[in-house]
Design an enzyme around this catalytic site. Structure first.
Site, PDB file in Angstrom:
ATOM      1  N   ASN A  23       0.803  -1.222   0.000  1.00  0.00           N
ATOM      2  CA  ASN A  23       0.000   0.000   0.000  1.00  0.00           C
ATOM      3  C   ASN A  23       0.836   1.272   0.000  1.00  0.00           C
ATOM      4  O   ASN A  23       0.279   2.374  -0.079  1.00  0.00           O
ATOM      5  CB  ASN A  23      -0.940   0.012   1.214  1.00  0.00           C
ATOM      6  CG  ASN A  23      -0.195  -0.152   2.518  1.00  0.00           C
ATOM      7  OD1 ASN A  23       0.231  -1.256   2.826  1.00  0.00           O
ATOM      8  ND2 ASN A  23      -0.036   0.909   3.286  1.00  0.00           N
ATOM      9  N   SER A  24       2.172   1.165   0.104  1.00  0.00           N
ATOM     10  CA  SER A  24       2.987   2.383   0.143  1.00  0.00           C
ATOM     11  C   SER A  24       4.423   2.068  -0.227  1.00  0.00           C
ATOM     12  O   SER A  24       4.824   0.904  -0.316  1.00  0.00           O
ATOM     13  CB  SER A  24       2.950   3.022   1.545  1.00  0.00           C
ATOM     14  OG  SER A  24       3.559   2.158   2.501  1.00  0.00           O
ATOM     15  N   GLY A  25       5.211   3.125  -0.435  1.00  0.00           N
ATOM     16  CA  GLY A  25       6.651   3.003  -0.603  1.00  0.00           C
ATOM     17  C   GLY A  25       7.084   2.052  -1.695  1.00  0.00           C
ATOM     18  O   GLY A  25       6.547   2.024  -2.806  1.00  0.00           O
ATOM     19  N   GLY A  27       6.770  -1.154  -1.934  1.00  0.00           N
ATOM     20  CA  GLY A  27       5.757  -2.127  -2.332  1.00  0.00           C
ATOM     21  C   GLY A  27       4.790  -1.581  -3.355  1.00  0.00           C
ATOM     22  O   GLY A  27       4.459  -2.253  -4.347  1.00  0.00           O
ATOM     23  N   TYR A 175      16.121  -4.234  14.445  1.00  0.00           N
ATOM     24  CA  TYR A 175      15.932  -4.080  13.006  1.00  0.00           C
ATOM     25  C   TYR A 175      17.018  -4.832  12.242  1.00  0.00           C
ATOM     26  O   TYR A 175      16.727  -5.553  11.264  1.00  0.00           O
ATOM     27  CB  TYR A 175      15.953  -2.596  12.630  1.00  0.00           C
ATOM     28  CG  TYR A 175      15.772  -2.340  11.157  1.00  0.00           C
ATOM     29  CD1 TYR A 175      14.578  -2.625  10.518  1.00  0.00           C
ATOM     30  CD2 TYR A 175      16.821  -1.816  10.393  1.00  0.00           C
ATOM     31  CE1 TYR A 175      14.412  -2.398   9.153  1.00  0.00           C
ATOM     32  CE2 TYR A 175      16.671  -1.575   9.032  1.00  0.00           C
ATOM     33  CZ  TYR A 175      15.469  -1.866   8.413  1.00  0.00           C
ATOM     34  OH  TYR A 175      15.312  -1.643   7.063  1.00  0.00           O
TER      35      TYR A 175
END
Length: 304
Positions: A23-25, A27, A175
């Site tokens: 849905n963003s970035g 992707g 991370y």
């Protein structure tokens, strides 16, 4: 010298790409480009309204595009199971992108199932999803699984001991662990499917300003959100190129680690990247696989 660009992607008509965090970035950019080349795209994310907006953006870029959505919360293994079962029963997935992620959570948080949030989302959620959606991947004549890692996988604080950061929690350490786990998992998946039609690849996108930075705090947040950082970092469109190359190039092979062309992400062909030290150790791959099955309660036997 000629170099690869998304325009070199062969026709993807008849192929279906499922993208977590679509849905963003990175992707969303991956979805846009694949749709322009004829692929059907399935966008997975936590929020239906944002997914609907993303699907509209894909259709705006490619008016004939088939863009579907489904809700998937990688931090909730029941959501992972429900989504995966639905896909596994009804779909054929040719390209599976393990793309979604979280970063730099200031305090140790846990998923709904009690797993450390960063590793639980970035690696374990994807591991459980891949395992349970595997029948849909297995239906494809030429499937590829592409996991999105990061250069942080090279950091010494990313060792996979204390995987759940129970002894010591550091935001960027968690991370780094999750991104190393993405690589170790993919290489182990490549070993377990060796000699089959299945190809498993892992990429790092380089630095880009995307929604991943939303959890930053303190000095790091001030740096990455400053104007100077935005000038240094690349775009989502540039950062998507390694994913697109791994998914569509005939030059790649299972088990490879692919990064951007360089700081200027659009200046050349995505290139094969140096693996973090020890990431290709089979014993580490087997340990991570066993720990992932134990922590998620999901057995993954990726028989081709």
């Amino acid at each position: 010298m000629n170099h690869w660009t998304p325009e070199n992607i062969p026709d993807q008509t008849g192929r279906t790409a499922l993208i977590t965090g679509g849905n963003s970035g990175i992707g969303l950019e991956t979805a846009r480009v694949l749709a322009r080349h004829g692929a059907r795209v399935i966008l997975a994310g936590r929020n239906q309204a944002r997914l609907d907006e993303a699907a509209d953006a894909v259709r705006a870029a490619a008016p004939e595009a088939q863009a579907d959505t489904f809700v998937l919360d990688l931090a909730d293994l029941s959501s992972v199971r429900d989504a995966a079962v639905r896909i596994a029963e009804t779909e054929t997935i040719d390209l599976l992108f393990n793309n979604a992620g979280v970063m730099n959570l200031p305090e140790r948080q846990t998923t709904r199932d009690g797993l450390e949030m960063t590793v639980g989302t970035n690696h374990l959620g994807h591991f459980a999803f891949n395992a349970q959606v595997w029948p849909a991947v297995n239906r494809s004549a030429a499937p590829r699984v592409i996991s999105v890692s990061a250069d942080a996988a090279r950091w010494p604080i990313g060792k996979l001991d204390d995987l759940m950061s129970e002894k010591n929690y550091r935001a960027m350490g968690a991370y780094a662990k999750s991104k190393r786990a993405n690589i170790v998992y993919t290489l182990e998946l490549a070993r377990r499917t060796a000699g089959s039609r299945i190809e498993a690849l892992v990429i790092h996108p380089g630095a880009a300003m995307t929604g991943l930075q939303q959890h930053g705090t303190g000095a790091l947040s001030r740096i990455v959100t400053s104007i100077s950082a935005r000038l240094i970092m690349g775009s989502a469109s540039g950062a998507a190129r390694p994913s697109l190359y791994a998914a569509t190039s005939p030059q790649v092979r299972s088990g490879q680690f692919i990064g951007p062309a360089g700081r200027d992400q659009t200046s050349g062909t995505p290139k094969f990247a140096r693996l973090p030290k020890g990431a290709d150790d089979q014993a580490e791959g087997e340990r991570l696989w066993a720990a992932s099955e134990q922590l998620t309660g999901v057995t993954f036997t990726p028989e081709p």
